[in-house]
Design a protein around this motif. Structure first.
Motif, PDB file in Angstrom:
ATOM      1  N   GLU A 349     -14.528  -4.386  -3.117  1.00 25.57           N
ATOM      2  CA  GLU A 349     -13.601  -5.488  -3.410  1.00 25.57           C
ATOM      3  C   GLU A 349     -13.643  -6.577  -2.336  1.00 25.57           C
ATOM      4  OE1 GLU A 349     -11.210  -2.383  -1.108  1.00 25.57           O
ATOM      5  OE2 GLU A 349     -12.835  -2.462  -2.590  1.00 25.57           O
ATOM      6  N   LEU A 350     -14.255  -6.252  -1.186  1.00 25.66           N
ATOM      7  CA  LEU A 350     -14.363  -7.219  -0.088  1.00 25.66           C
ATOM      8  C   LEU A 350     -15.786  -7.765   0.056  1.00 25.66           C
ATOM      9  CD1 LEU A 350     -12.200  -5.431   2.654  1.00 25.66           C
ATOM     10  CD2 LEU A 350     -11.550  -7.389   1.234  1.00 25.66           C
ATOM     11  N   ASP A 351     -16.579  -7.687  -1.015  1.00 28.16           N
ATOM     12  CA  ASP A 351     -17.981  -8.126  -0.929  1.00 28.16           C
ATOM     13  C   ASP A 351     -18.102  -9.568  -0.445  1.00 28.16           C
ATOM     14  OD1 ASP A 351     -19.028  -5.716  -1.674  1.00 28.16           O
ATOM     15  OD2 ASP A 351     -19.424  -6.268  -3.764  1.00 28.16           O
ATOM     16  N   GLY A 352     -17.311 -10.456  -1.034  1.00 30.74           N
ATOM     17  CA  GLY A 352     -17.383 -11.856  -0.630  1.00 30.74           C
ATOM     18  C   GLY A 352     -17.005 -12.054   0.826  1.00 30.74           C
ATOM     19  N   HIS A 353     -15.967 -11.363   1.251  1.00 27.13           N
ATOM     20  CA  HIS A 353     -15.531 -11.447   2.645  1.00 27.13           C
ATOM     21  C   HIS A 353     -16.616 -10.936   3.585  1.00 27.13           C
ATOM     22  CE1 HIS A 353     -13.230 -10.695   6.320  1.00 27.13           C
ATOM     23  NE2 HIS A 353     -13.655  -9.438   6.259  1.00 27.13           N
ATOM     24  N   PHE A 354     -17.186  -9.766   3.286  1.00 26.17           N
ATOM     25  CA  PHE A 354     -18.208  -9.206   4.165  1.00 26.17           C
ATOM     26  C   PHE A 354     -19.453 -10.095   4.227  1.00 26.17           C
ATOM     27  CE2 PHE A 354     -16.114  -4.921   3.798  1.00 26.17           C
ATOM     28  CZ  PHE A 354     -15.979  -4.712   5.162  1.00 26.17           C
ATOM     29  N   SER A 355     -19.800 -10.702   3.104  1.00 25.19           N
ATOM     30  CA  SER A 355     -20.949 -11.609   3.097  1.00 25.19           C
ATOM     31  C   SER A 355     -20.728 -12.764   4.061  1.00 25.19           C
ATOM     32  CB  SER A 355     -21.181 -12.134   1.679  1.00 25.19           C
ATOM     33  OG  SER A 355     -22.246 -13.072   1.660  1.00 25.19           O
ATOM     34  N   LEU A 610      -1.007 -17.046   7.220  1.00 24.24           N
ATOM     35  CA  LEU A 610      -1.926 -17.872   6.452  1.00 24.24           C
ATOM     36  C   LEU A 610      -1.784 -19.336   6.850  1.00 24.24           C
ATOM     37  CD1 LEU A 610      -4.056 -17.826   4.223  1.00 24.24           C
ATOM     38  CD2 LEU A 610      -2.226 -18.166   2.553  1.00 24.24           C
ATOM     39  N   GLU A 611      -0.539 -19.771   7.088  1.00 28.89           N
ATOM     40  CA  GLU A 611      -0.316 -21.140   7.567  1.00 28.89           C
ATOM     41  C   GLU A 611      -0.947 -21.350   8.937  1.00 28.89           C
ATOM     42  OE1 GLU A 611       1.141 -23.958   6.299  1.00 28.89           O
ATOM     43  OE2 GLU A 611       0.997 -22.864   4.408  1.00 28.89           O
ATOM     44  N   CYS A 612      -1.004 -20.306   9.723  1.00 28.42           N
ATOM     45  CA  CYS A 612      -1.631 -20.388  11.055  1.00 28.42           C
ATOM     46  C   CYS A 612      -3.151 -20.300  10.978  1.00 28.42           C
ATOM     47  CB  CYS A 612      -1.112 -19.265  11.950  1.00 28.42           C
ATOM     48  SG  CYS A 612       0.635 -19.407  12.372  1.00 28.42           S
ATOM     49  N   GLY A 613      -3.693 -19.972   9.802  1.00 28.87           N
ATOM     50  CA  GLY A 613      -5.141 -19.905   9.636  1.00 28.87           C
ATOM     51  C   GLY A 613      -5.712 -18.508   9.579  1.00 28.87           C
ATOM     52  N   VAL A 614      -4.834 -17.473   9.499  1.00 28.37           N
ATOM     53  CA  VAL A 614      -5.297 -16.087   9.537  1.00 28.37           C
ATOM     54  C   VAL A 614      -4.959 -15.391   8.220  1.00 28.37           C
ATOM     55  CG1 VAL A 614      -5.199 -13.864  10.742  1.00 28.37           C
ATOM     56  CG2 VAL A 614      -4.962 -15.999  12.034  1.00 28.37           C
ATOM     57  N   VAL A 615      -5.986 -14.829   7.555  1.00 28.78           N
ATOM     58  CA  VAL A 615      -5.800 -14.061   6.327  1.00 28.78           C
ATOM     59  C   VAL A 615      -5.662 -12.589   6.695  1.00 28.78           C
ATOM     60  CG1 VAL A 615      -6.833 -13.380   4.124  1.00 28.78           C
ATOM     61  CG2 VAL A 615      -7.158 -15.710   4.995  1.00 28.78           C
ATOM     62  N   LEU A 616      -4.608 -11.944   6.218  1.00 28.46           N
ATOM     63  CA  LEU A 616      -4.401 -10.519   6.485  1.00 28.46           C
ATOM     64  C   LEU A 616      -5.144  -9.681   5.447  1.00 28.46           C
ATOM     65  CD1 LEU A 616      -0.581 -10.396   7.363  1.00 28.46           C
ATOM     66  CD2 LEU A 616      -2.534 -10.887   8.850  1.00 28.46           C
ATOM     67  N   ILE A 617      -5.921  -8.726   5.937  1.00 30.27           N
ATOM     68  CA  ILE A 617      -6.665  -7.816   5.066  1.00 30.27           C
ATOM     69  C   ILE A 617      -6.101  -6.420   5.261  1.00 30.27           C
ATOM     70  CG2 ILE A 617      -8.928  -6.784   4.577  1.00 30.27           C
ATOM     71  CD1 ILE A 617     -10.213  -9.373   5.526  1.00 30.27           C
ATOM     72  N   GLN A 618      -5.475  -5.881   4.247  1.00 28.95           N
ATOM     73  CA  GLN A 618      -4.862  -4.559   4.340  1.00 28.95           C
ATOM     74  C   GLN A 618      -5.952  -3.487   4.216  1.00 28.95           C
ATOM     75  OE1 GLN A 618      -1.722  -3.715   5.000  1.00 28.95           O
ATOM     76  NE2 GLN A 618      -1.054  -5.849   5.168  1.00 28.95           N
ATOM     77  N   GLN A 619      -6.340  -2.938   5.371  1.00 28.92           N
ATOM     78  CA  GLN A 619      -7.386  -1.914   5.380  1.00 28.92           C
ATOM     79  C   GLN A 619      -7.360  -1.189   6.712  1.00 28.92           C
ATOM     80  OE1 GLN A 619      -9.409   0.573   4.071  1.00 28.92           O
ATOM     81  NE2 GLN A 619      -9.605  -1.118   2.576  1.00 28.92           N
ATOM     82  N   LYS A 620      -7.734   0.087   6.685  1.00 29.60           N
ATOM     83  CA  LYS A 620      -7.839   0.847   7.924  1.00 29.60           C
ATOM     84  C   LYS A 620      -9.031   0.336   8.733  1.00 29.60           C
ATOM     85  CE  LYS A 620      -5.679   5.042   6.123  1.00 29.60           C
ATOM     86  NZ  LYS A 620      -5.844   6.483   5.801  1.00 29.60           N
ATOM     87  N   VAL A 621      -8.799   0.139  10.016  1.00 27.17           N
ATOM     88  CA  VAL A 621      -9.814  -0.487  10.856  1.00 27.17           C
ATOM     89  C   VAL A 621     -11.093   0.342  10.882  1.00 27.17           C
ATOM     90  CG1 VAL A 621     -10.400  -1.182  13.207  1.00 27.17           C
ATOM     91  CG2 VAL A 621      -8.143  -1.717  12.273  1.00 27.17           C
ATOM     92  N   HIS A 622     -10.985   1.672  11.021  1.00 31.07           N
ATOM     93  CA  HIS A 622     -12.203   2.475  11.167  1.00 31.07           C
ATOM     94  C   HIS A 622     -13.057   2.434   9.903  1.00 31.07           C
ATOM     95  CE1 HIS A 622      -9.578   5.408   9.179  1.00 31.07           C
ATOM     96  NE2 HIS A 622     -10.652   6.140   8.902  1.00 31.07           N
TER      97      HIS A 622
END
Length: 641
Positions: A349-355, A610-622
């Motif tokens: 689901e994060l293919d576009g982001h990872f690209s 998001l207003e500050c320029g940061v998109v939050l991605i809900q996912q475990k870091v590891h």
């Protein structure tokens, strides 16, 4: 029977003596340079600093002609013999006067306009080399006798544009710039575009350097230069300092005023006799030389740059003598969290982001930022860490107000007690590298789809531990460490450990514009660095003070990196003011979402960040890092490596 060895030939003895003389001369020149550098460092660190005095040699590096070729090349045939004769006698004023008579006032002005007029210069050349370094010498005035506008262009390109330009003998403006230490370019001999106030020909010099006792003398260059040379320390660059009116004023000032000291970067004359003559002349002018040897005409630029780099280094940083450390023991005990040999594709689901992220990494345009979530599941997770402090110091009511909790501990028990408790949590036996650390340890093996090496990344972190650095050392990854100091001798500054292990404190962040090759670690909230007394940003006051110092406290190379490259936060709450100040600075000129934070918290405000320029991605870091690593190594596989 012993056999007598043949005595050395006369020629061999001569060679030995000649080499000994050469060695002695080189040792003497090095001694002179070191003595000058030590005094330059002291002057450069003062409130007034050094004043650059820029001669024609600097402009010649950008294709402008020297005075000899300019005057002779524009001489009409009938005037050429007399002009050449004057030039060969070093009478440049007389040669220019003769050419003025031959060409007439308008013709002479046309010659100056063509020779010194504005021309296209590659900005990349202005951003590097001696001129770029000159912009770092101080915030005050710059003096030149050149007509061209190379200096104006260089200072503008390097974001240090002059407040104003003073052209010709304008004593009121010059004295005002000097007394106010204003960032003004003073063009003593005028500008190519304006013949009024220009000092070039003998009649110009006679008018502007009059030496009689008339009232007019107060408004001309003699008096202005006397004030300049007697009240400030100059660094002459690109100036031959042969006999001329300016040099004569220098000689008079030195004869009249004791303790006046100037400096000059000069090429070593071609033989010993000329060197001794030049040394005698410089002593009479009160000038300490910084000598260099140029083996070819093209060698001058690189040698001048080398000396300028030494000057900027000395006035911008202080070397730190490392304290004894036994941190290497911790590196041996690392329990590595290596990536599996084969990773299963995930997070489609994060293919576009990872690209997008992989492309940024391959281009060398992504900043990483590690938060405590990257340490999961160790006890250095932020919640566990602060809960532990609250229990230890019996102030559980503050456990959800992290910076207030640490501020309370500091106020009541002192910083040493607080930091000693933090040290306990950093016990190497309790910690182990996680996926994010292993990603950077494996960085050298990564390749782009074309097979090229992936550029070294920048890794910011607010974590106190040194797990990342231990992994980098174990995997022999060349790296820089910048660590902010909240307290102690280097309070309010960054200290920098270079890949060779040497340490320095950065006193003038504006002057740090480039780094040697290697991965860069930025410990924004302090932490443990071998050879340094540990320091932690941990209390409410610490965070507010650091936030207020951003961006001024950041080295210039770091500022550019933040402005040019998006950020990928890994497990960061973004809760403290220093991190928000960093985010806002990085996105100041780039509105809109261009950075990401990989988190599992659902308490963060999605809309606010998001207003500050940061998109939050809900996912475990590891899990995120494993998939990122898989995709990066897949690119290497496609390259055929």
């Amino acid at each position: 029977m012993a056999v007598a060895k043949p005595s050395a030939s006369k020629g061999s003895k001569v060679k030995v003596l000649a080499q000994a003389e050469t060695d002695a001369e080189e040792k003497w020149l090095q001694h002179c340079n070191e003595q000058a550098l030590q005094l330059i460092e002291r002057q450069g660190r003062s409130n007034l600093g050094l004043v650059p005095f820029v001669g024609a040699g600097v402009s010649m590096a950008f294709g402008y002609s020297n005075w000899y070729n300019l005057l002779l090349g524009n001489a009409p045939p009938d005037a050429m013999p007399s002009i050449k004769a004057l030039l060969d006698k070093d009478d440049y004023e007389g040669a220019a006067e003769r050419l003025l008579k031959a060409l007439g006032p308008d013709g002479f002005q046309n010659m100056v306009a063509v020779a010194a007029g504005d021309r296209a210069i590659d900005e990349r050349r202005l951003r590097t080399g001696s001129l770029a370094l000159m912009t770092l010498l101080g915030p005050g005035p710059v003096i030149t006798t050149n007509f061209d506008r190379v200096l104006e262009s260089a200072f503008k390109v390097n974001s240090r544009q002059f407040d104003s330009v003073v052209s010709g003998p304008r004593p009121d403006l010059i004295v005002d710039a000097l007394h106010g230490n204003r960032h003004v370019l003073i063009k003593l001999h005028g500008d190519w575009q304006d013949r009024v106030g220009r000092t070039f020909t003998k009649s110009d010099y006679d008018a502007n350097y009059v030496t009689d006792e008339s009232e007019q003398k107060r408004t001309l260059l003699d008096s202005v230069l006397t004030l300049l040379f007697s009240s400030r320390s100059f660094l002459f660059v690109g100036a031959s300092l042969n006999s001329d009116r300016t040099v004569e004023v220098l000689r008079k000032v030195h004869a009249d005023v004791a303790g006046v000291r100037h400096y000059a970067i000069l090429s070593v004359p071609r033989n010993k006799k000329l060197l001794r003559q030049k040394e005698v002349q410089l002593r009479k002018l009160g000038i300490m030389p910084l000598w260099y040897r140029a083996t070819s005409p093209n060698d001058h630029d690189s040698q001048v740059q080398r000396l300028m780099e030494q000057i900027v280094e000395r006035i911008s940083v202080r070397n730190i003598v490392a304290i004894p450390t036994s941190d290497n023991a911790g590196a041996k005990a690392l329990r590595r969290k290596r990536f599996p040999a084969k990773l299963v594709p995930a997070l489609s689901e994060l293919d576009g982001h990872f690209s997008r992220v992989v492309n940024l990494i391959h281009d060398g345009r992504l900043n990483f930022f590690l938060g405590s979530g990257s340490l999961w599941p160790t006890k250095l997770m932020a919640n566990d860490f602060y809960n532990g402090l609250a229990v230890t110091f019996e102030c559980e009511a503050l456990k959800d107000r992290r910076s207030a909790l640490t501020q309370h501990i500091l106020d009541r028990y002192g910083r040493d007690t607080l930091e000693a408790e933090i040290d306990k949590t950093l016990d190497p036996s309790e910690l182990q590298p996680r996926e994010a650390h292993e990603l950077f340890g494996a960085w050298a093996a990564l390749r782009t789809a074309q097979g090229g090496r992936v550029p070294w990344p920048w890794v910011f972190t607010t974590n106190y531990d040194d797990l990342l650095e231990q992994v980098l050392r174990a995997d022999k990854v060349p790296h820089h460490i910048f660590v902010y100091q909240a307290d102690g001798e280097w309070k309010g500054r960054f200290c920098h450990q270079r890949p060779d292990g040497s340490l320095r404190c950065i006193d003038q962040p504006d002057s740090i514009v480039s780094l040697d090759e290697g991965l860069v670690v930025v410990k924004l909230n302090g932490g443990k660095v071998p050879g340094l007394v540990r320091s932690y940003v941990s209390t409410a006051v610490d965070y507010v003070q650091l936030a207020a110092r951003i961006p001024a406290v950041l080295p210039e190379v770091m500022r550019r990196r933040l402005q040019d490259c998006p950020m990928l936060f890994m497990g960061h709450s973004l809760s403290e003011p220093d991190v928000e100040a960093l985010i806002r600075y990085a996105h100041l000129e780039r509105r809109g979402a261009r950075s990401w934070d990989v988190v599992t918290s659902d308490s963060m405000s999605v809309d606010y960040w998001l207003e500050c320029g940061v998109v939050l991605i809900q996912q475990k870091v590891h899990l995120y890092v494993q998939e990122l690593y898989r995709r990066l190594t897949a690119a290497r596989g496609r390259s055929g490596a």
